[in-house]
Design an enzyme around this catalytic site. Structure first.
Site, PDB file in Angstrom:
ATOM      1  N   HIS A  22       1.378  -1.005   0.048  1.00  0.00           N
ATOM      2  CA  HIS A  22      -0.319  -0.163   0.082  1.00  0.00           C
ATOM      3  C   HIS A  22       0.991   1.871   0.181  1.00  0.00           C
ATOM      4  O   HIS A  22       0.582   1.988  -0.854  1.00  0.00           O
ATOM      5  CB  HIS A  22      -0.801  -0.166   1.168  1.00  0.00           C
ATOM      6  CG  HIS A  22      -1.368  -0.968   1.598  1.00  0.00           C
ATOM      7  ND1 HIS A  22      -2.914  -0.655   1.167  1.00  0.00           N
ATOM      8  CD2 HIS A  22      -1.879  -2.323   1.329  1.00  0.00           C
ATOM      9  CE1 HIS A  22      -4.411  -2.166   1.437  1.00  0.00           C
ATOM     10  NE2 HIS A  22      -3.170  -2.984   1.496  1.00  0.00           N
ATOM     11  N   ASP A 126      -6.500   4.830   2.355  1.00  0.00           N
ATOM     12  CA  ASP A 126      -6.653   4.232   2.261  1.00  0.00           C
ATOM     13  C   ASP A 126      -7.485   3.616   2.246  1.00  0.00           C
ATOM     14  O   ASP A 126      -8.036   3.852   3.904  1.00  0.00           O
ATOM     15  CB  ASP A 126      -5.628   3.350   3.058  1.00  0.00           C
ATOM     16  CG  ASP A 126      -5.079   1.817   1.425  1.00  0.00           C
ATOM     17  OD1 ASP A 126      -4.174   1.305   1.601  1.00  0.00           O
ATOM     18  OD2 ASP A 126      -6.634   1.299   1.850  1.00  0.00           O
TER      19      ASP A 126
END
Ligand code: UDX
Length: 484
Positions: A22, A126
């Site tokens: 990520h 995110d």
């Protein structure tokens, strides 16, 4: 940019879920925004930031851009916590208990800019940290959700309530037929089975916290200003069409690693002094590049299971026998803390590996996949790895571990994209041996043709005039308009 916004350019705070992949994809997004003159604050976890400073060129490279700022925040776990897939729930709980209140504090005072390097005009967070949407709404800063999974997986997450309503979830006992269709995922009825659903769906109880979390976070995305997906329109038209009936602004701007490379090659003058492209949290062992140079073209099977997978020693030995018995040279990344359990390694394996195997702890994966000696990729089907393999035209053998990987491996396999083989839910030396031979020898040309076609579509999408290129320009204009 008008006078006001020139004196006070938009500042985007980018906040990734604190694990390698990520961080990797969102750092590439950060760099793309820097190119457009947007000031970026990258909110790293304290733990990851220390590793990034030690093992990558990211800090030198990114702080080269005007207005770029690294901020850090605790992830709530002790430094020695492994942060691996088998204990990922502890990270979610810690983020909610510790990081969430700290993030709220930072955003409440963000207009002062003390901690964020300037007043934040937009948050890109995110989407699996859904508390970020609550905080953004409370402080009145627009938020865009970034999801690091494929559009097809995101759509499968979105359809979980429908799967439950249709009685297709939860699992019906230990002897459930995992090959029965998951027909409530619209657009995938003809090929998606229960076993191909995201691993969070493999539960017998609907109150399972993992299932609840993934369902909630996905539905919450509809409250964000927009959704960013690291994919391209031509790859996932069907899933994107379904998603867009629920979320009006979906920016498909991937493959991000290829998009960044394309924009940088178009503007060499903008390249930062530190040319290391690395965003790695571990030391990259570059000795594998010389070993690859010594191998024949397309002869090597590259093996890596990403940044959080944990395999047992029994599984590791099955893969090892399969690789050795395939007779093909192999480059195998065995990440620190990625093997659970102790077992004596049979000496025959160690001996055979000396002849044609090379085992390392962490590599510059994009460079390895681009190396001409690599003929295929035995992967866990993480989405970054899948995109990187497609762009480098390397067919895959997919052994999904958890999360979205089950969906990805079904798409890569023979049911949909036909750019590799799906090894889901098996782990034995005979299957590994056969699949390696099929991929690199028996069916090699078939797979190379399919993955070449897909790579051409990916590269076209990130070139000027391509779908991802245009979508990124639209997204940048959208972000700049928030600053007026
Ligand atoms: C996690 C989830 O597991 C995955 O399913 C989801 O799609 C994204 O978040 P991860 O398991 O780490 O990701 O896999 P992946 O998405 O493939 O990301 C791994 C990243 O690490 C890739 O960008 C890859 O290039 C990099 N990598 C991997 C290295 O740089 N060196 C290595 O040796 C191995």
């Amino acid at each position: 940019m008008d006078q006001k916004s020139q004196s006070n350019p938009p500042r985007v705070l980018i906040f990734p879920f604190p694990v390698q992949s990520h961080v990797n994809s969102m750092l590439k997004l950060a760099e793309l925004l820097c190119f457009a003159g947007i000031h970026v604050t990258f909110l790293n976890s304290d733990h990851n930031h220390r590793l990034l400073l030690c093992h990558s060129g990211a800090h030198t490279r990114l702080t080269h851009y005007p207005g770029f700022w690294f901020a850090t925040i605790p992830d709530g776990l002790p430094d020695d916590h492994p942060r691996t897939g088998d204990r990922i729930k502890e990270l979610f709980y810690a983020l909610s208990a510790v990081t969430r209140p700290r993030f709220r504090e930072m955003m409440v005072s963000s207009r002062l800019g003390a901690e964020t390097g300037g007043a934040v005009t937009c948050i890109i967070a995110d989407g699996i940290m859904c508390f970020t949407i609550d905080v953004a709404e409370e402080v009145g800063i627009p938020i865009i959700s970034f999801r690091t999974v494929s559009a097809s997986c995101f759509w499968a997450f979105f359809c979980i309530p429908k799967l439950i309503e249709a009685g297709e979830l939860p699992l019906r006992g230990d002897d459930d037929d995992m090959d029965r269709p998951a027909s409530a995922v619209s657009g995938m009825e003809s090929f998606l089975r229960i076993r191909d659903l995201p691993a969070f769906c493999r539960v017998h109880d609907l109150t399972d916290p993992g299932l609840q979390l993934v369902t909630t976070e996905t539905q919450l995305t509809t409250r964000a200003h927009a959704l960013i997906l690291n994919t391209f329109d031509e790859l996932e038209e069907s899933a994107l069409a379904h998603i867009r009936t629920h979320i009006s602004k979906v920016y498909t701007i991937g493959p991000l690693h290829a998009h960044l490379a394309t924009r940088q090659s178009a503007e060499p003058a903008s390249l930062p002094p530190d040319m290391t492209r690395s965003n790695s949290l571990w030391e990259e062992d570059r000795s594998c590049m010389a070993w690859l140079d010594s191998q024949p073209i397309k002869s090597v099977i590259y093996v890596s299971f990403g940044s959080i997978t944990v395999v047992t020693t029994d599984q590791m030995i099955e893969f090892w026998y399969g690789l050795v018995n395939s007779g093909k040279p192999f480059l195998w990344v065995i990440r620190p803390n990625s093997v659970a359990g102790e077992r004596q390694i049979p000496t025959e394996l160690s001996e055979a590996t000396k002849k044609r195997g090379y085992m390392v702890g962490w590599v510059p994966q994009e460079e390895v996949l681009a190396h001409p000696s690599v003929g295929g990729f035995l992967t866990h089907s993480g989405w970054n790895s899948t995109l990187e393999s497609i762009v480098s035209e390397k067919p895959m053998i997919c052994w999904p571990y958890f999360a979205d990987q089950q969906v990805n491996s079904r798409f890569v396999g023979e049911a949909v994209w036909r750019i590799g083989l799906d090894m889901k839910d098996t782990c034995d030396r005979l299957t590994v041996e056969k699949m390696v031979r099929d991929l690199l020898e028996v069916r090699r040309d078939e797979f190379l043709r399919s993955v070449h076609r897909m790579a051409e579509l990916a590269k076209k999408s990130v070139r000027e005039g391509g779908s991802s290129y245009r979508n990124l320009d639209r997204m940048i204009e959208d972000i700049k308009s928030m600053n007026c």
